[in-house]
Write an enzyme that holds these catalytic residues in place. Structure first.
Site, PDB file in Angstrom:
ATOM      1  N   SER A   1      26.065  16.480 -20.249  1.00 44.68           N
ATOM      2  CA  SER A   1      25.736  15.734 -19.285  1.00 44.68           C
ATOM      3  C   SER A   1      24.170  14.698 -20.001  1.00 44.68           C
ATOM      4  O   SER A   1      23.089  14.664 -19.655  1.00 44.68           O
ATOM      5  CB  SER A   1      25.400  15.757 -17.897  1.00 44.68           C
TER       6      SER A   1
ATOM      7  N   LYS B   1      22.981  11.314 -20.954  1.00 43.43           N
ATOM      8  CA  LYS B   1      23.137   9.966 -19.743  1.00 43.43           C
ATOM      9  C   LYS B   1      21.931   9.423 -19.858  1.00 43.43           C
ATOM     10  O   LYS B   1      21.948   8.391 -19.624  1.00 43.43           O
ATOM     11  CB  LYS B   1      23.896  11.058 -18.484  1.00 43.43           C
TER      12      LYS B   1
ATOM     13  N   TYR C   1      32.808   7.710 -23.483  1.00 42.11           N
ATOM     14  CA  TYR C   1      31.849   8.861 -23.156  1.00 42.11           C
ATOM     15  C   TYR C   1      32.051   9.893 -22.913  1.00 42.11           C
ATOM     16  O   TYR C   1      31.240  10.812 -23.387  1.00 42.11           O
ATOM     17  CB  TYR C   1      32.027   8.854 -20.971  1.00 42.11           C
TER      18      TYR C   1
ATOM     19  N   TYR D   1      21.564  16.146  -9.943  1.00 46.69           N
ATOM     20  CA  TYR D   1      22.356  15.889  -8.972  1.00 46.69           C
ATOM     21  C   TYR D   1      21.933  17.052  -6.884  1.00 46.69           C
ATOM     22  O   TYR D   1      21.286  16.470  -7.274  1.00 46.69           O
ATOM     23  CB  TYR D   1      23.879  17.010  -9.599  1.00 46.69           C
TER      24      TYR D   1
HETATM   25  O1  DON Z   1      31.842  14.451 -17.779  1.00 45.89           O
HETATM   26  C1  DON Z   1      31.875  15.781 -17.869  1.00 45.89           C
HETATM   27  O2  DON Z   1      32.708  16.708 -16.511  1.00 45.89           O
HETATM   28  C2  DON Z   1      31.247  16.263 -18.850  1.00 45.89           C
HETATM   29  N1  DON Z   1      31.377  16.125 -19.739  1.00 45.89           N
HETATM   30  C3  DON Z   1      29.678  16.657 -18.004  1.00 45.89           C
HETATM   31  C4  DON Z   1      29.223  17.241 -17.410  1.00 45.89           C
HETATM   32  C5  DON Z   1      27.836  17.956 -17.527  1.00 45.89           C
HETATM   33  O3  DON Z   1      26.919  18.092 -18.369  1.00 45.89           O
HETATM   34  C6  DON Z   1      27.362  18.082 -15.938  1.00 45.89           C
HETATM   35  N2  DON Z   1      26.310  18.834 -16.316  1.00 45.89           N
HETATM   36  N3  DON Z   1      25.636  19.348 -15.496  1.00 45.89           N
END
Ligand code: DON
Length: 622
Positions: free
Chosen positions: A79, A82, A204, A256
């Site tokens: 994430s 992002k 993504y 978050y």
């Molecule tokens: O989409 C997902 O679930 C992962 N590629 C990224 C989620 C993530 O890194 C959340 N962060 N804390």
């Protein structure tokens, strides 16, 4: 006997241990034992991570990197990708188009919550998966490869090295990304994603699977802290004006449903990833990268959060910490009675300038000129304006000029007698925008920019003298009797002296005295003007003074039998009397009274110069 080792240039002591490095080692040791959290397993490939991996890295905006622990251990960015893709979407389709598809409101929900606005289906922010998938759909490119290539090359600009895709993680995520696919289709349903959702989902998954290390994270953060320019490579990764938008959503949404506590305890725009990375930015100063796979219940690295909390507390990094009052940006303020240009003035002119000098104030500015600073400076000028004819803003020590300064200063220039800017050459953007503003107001002529303070001071002095209607200096050569060195000499003595002098003329630009030469005469200037100049590094020249008829030059080296300490160049056609060293010496026997009077006049000149210099030094260091 001199200790040769001391002058040999060899190291005279052990190199001091870097205090920040030492502190980070202590911090690492302290948190390495932290046992809380679980390595992410919902993406199977991530479950292979070693829970003991732990690295801390700080990168400053001038390119210094401090690292401890597993800072070169590769992991996938997840994430943390992002905010960077959000920046790229802003770059590619513009702010309005992005805001039409993605909001900027924190959800207070988990990263994979399906937080879409009920009517529009617009994801609430770009930091949750829904917003990130929408942002991926806005990245420009002719094909899926092209779009991913753009993401990878921009990420590499941030990291300052070529990054690669971790195919194993990509496939693992792609194979198991059902929840994200559901989100993708919801977005397609609301036309947030307009093409086949698979295309945006693929990009993504790929962006999340780019392999980085802790050092990369700190540099990517430092690039944001540095306004979009990588501190090591100097390459721009994102437009300056978009950085604040990226940092805004990182601040409000980056962590978050922990964002509120994060801002409260750490106070840095940040982003975490499920592979164990945490990236945090202190705008204008530094970037932090922490890597440790075990995650807390919210999906944030346990050690990552603990380390950032401690760094912020220990070094006062909270970005909402009230900075020292902006007033401090006025490094010094003084008038033209305290300092003067390097143009040596006649006593009459000096007398007038000492009287009128308060009508000119110099504001020596430093640091970043943001709104509060400019407001304070302009208020000072406005408060003093009833007594002021000119105000000089010296920008030599200014590091950055905020656009807000253009608006305010343009108004000031339009409304006030004469505002002079010194050294604005270092701030081309500011200068260009100010020029545009004044031209738009049909007052381009009011823009007065000077290469150095000396030139600005002289301009103001000439203004004051012209306003005082001081009769202009005679252009014809003055008589020797009217020369300052002949003050107190009888006409006979002047005639006697004249018989021992040689009359010399020099063309405009001619070098009369060359630095380093042995001194064999002094000059009594009777016509034209000369400037005393010394060379500075990088071929620049500095004017030490400009002399006019009635003044002398080259006298000090004659008196101390030294070498010439500066060049003297004719500014125009120059006429002088030259008094050779031999004649000067012989005067002690032949005409002791003349010698005494000359020495007295020379001494008075030197004391006047020293008095002025002391006055200026006191003013400038205060
Ligand atoms: O989409 C997902 O679930 C992962 N590629 C990224 C989620 C993530 O890194 C959340 N962060 N804390």
């Amino acid at each position: 006997m001199l200790n040769q080792r001391l002058v040999s240039g060899d190291p005279i002591a052990e190199r001091v241990r870097c205090p920040i490095g030492a502190y980070l080692e202590r911090l690492h040791r302290k948190h390495a034992g932290e046992s809380g959290g679980e390595v992410a397993t919902y993406i199977p490939e991530l479950a292979k991570a070693n829970p003991d991996w732990f690295g801390i890295c700080i990168a400053t905006t001038d390119g210094k990197i401090y690292e401890v622990g597993d800072t070169r251990q590769g992991f996938t960015i997840q994430s943390i990708s992002k905010p960077f893709v959000y920046g790229l979407a802003l770059e590619d389709v513009g702010r309005d188009a992005v805001l039409a598809k993605i909001g900027v409101e924190p959800t207070g929900d988990a990263f994979n919550s399906i937080s879409l606005a009920p009517q529009t289906g617009r994801p609430l922010n770009p930091m949750i998966n829904a917003g990130a998938i929408a942002a991926a759909s806005l990245v420009a490119g002719h094909s899926a490869e092209d779009r991913f290539h753009r993401v990878l090359s921009v990420f590499s600009l941030y990291a300052g090295r070529a990054l690669e895709l971790d195919t194993a993680v990509f496939e693992s995520e792609s194979d198991t990304g059902h929840r994200n696919r559901a989100i993708g289709h919801m977005l397609r349903n609301f036309d947030i994603v307009t093409g086949p959702p698979e295309v945006s989902l693929d990009l993504y998954f790929r962006q999340c699977s780019i392999s980085v290390d802790c050092r990369d994270l700190s540099l990517m953060a430092a690039t944001l802290a540095n306004g979009g320019v990588n501190p090591l490579t100097g390459e721009r990764a994102v437009r300056h004006e978009l950085v604040e938008s990226v940092l805004s959503v990182m601040t409000t949404c980056g962590m978050y449903d922990y964002a509120g506590e994060w801002v409260y305890w750490v106070g840095l725009p940040a982003k975490s990833g499920v592979a164990g990375g945490v990236l945090a930015v202190l705008p204008g100063q530094l970037g932090i990268g922490v890597f440790s796979p075990p995650l807390d219940a919210r999906g944030n690295s346990v050690r990552g959060v603990a380390v950032c909390k401690e760094l912020s507390r220990e070094f006062n990094l909270h970005c909402l910490r009230v900075p020292r009052s902006a007033r401090s940006a006025v490094r010094a303020e003084y008038s033209l009675t305290a300092v003067s240009s390097k143009r040596r003035r006649t006593e009459r002119e000096r007398g007038l300038l000492d009287t009128l000098g308060e009508q000119v104030r110099i504001y020596d500015l430093q640091g970043d000129l943001v709104f509060a600073v400019i407001e304070a400076v302009v208020r000072r000028i406005v408060d003093a304006s009833s007594q002021l004819h000119c105000a000089i803003l010296d920008l030599q020590r200014v590091t950055d000029i905020d656009d807000s300064a253009v608006t305010i200063l343009a108004e000031l220039v339009l409304g006030f007698g004469a505002i002079l800017f010194v050294d604005a050459g270092n701030h081309p953007r500011f200068l260009r925008r100010l020029e545009e503003r004044l031209a738009a107001a049909q007052h381009h002529e009011r823009l007065r920019v000077f290469r150095d303070r000396d030139a600005a001071l002289e301009w103001c002095e000439n203004q004051l003298l012209a306003r005082a209607e001081l009769e202009p200096r005679p252009t014809d050569p003055i008589a020797l009797a009217d020369h300052g060195l002949c003050r107190g000499l009888s006409p006979e003595s002047v005639a006697a002296l004249e018989s021992m002098l040689t009359r010399e003329t020099f063309a405009a630009g001619e070098l009369i005295i060359r630095r380093g030469e042995a001194a064999d005469r002094m000059y009594l200037l009777v016509g034209g003007e000369v400037s005393v100049i010394v060379p500075l590094p990088a071929g620049r020249l500095m004017r030490l003074s400009t002399l006019s008829p009635g003044m002398a030059f080259g006298e000090l080296a004659v008196i101390d039998r030294g070498r010439r300490t500066a060049d003297v160049r004719a500014d125009g056609r120059v006429e002088c009397y030259a008094l050779s060293t031999e004649v000067f010496d012989r005067l002690a026997e032949t005409h002791p009274a003349i010698k005494m009077q000359l020495l007295q006049n020379l001494l008075r000149n030197v004391s006047q110069m020293l008095t002025r210099l002391n006055h200026e030094v006191t003013t400038l260091v205060m």
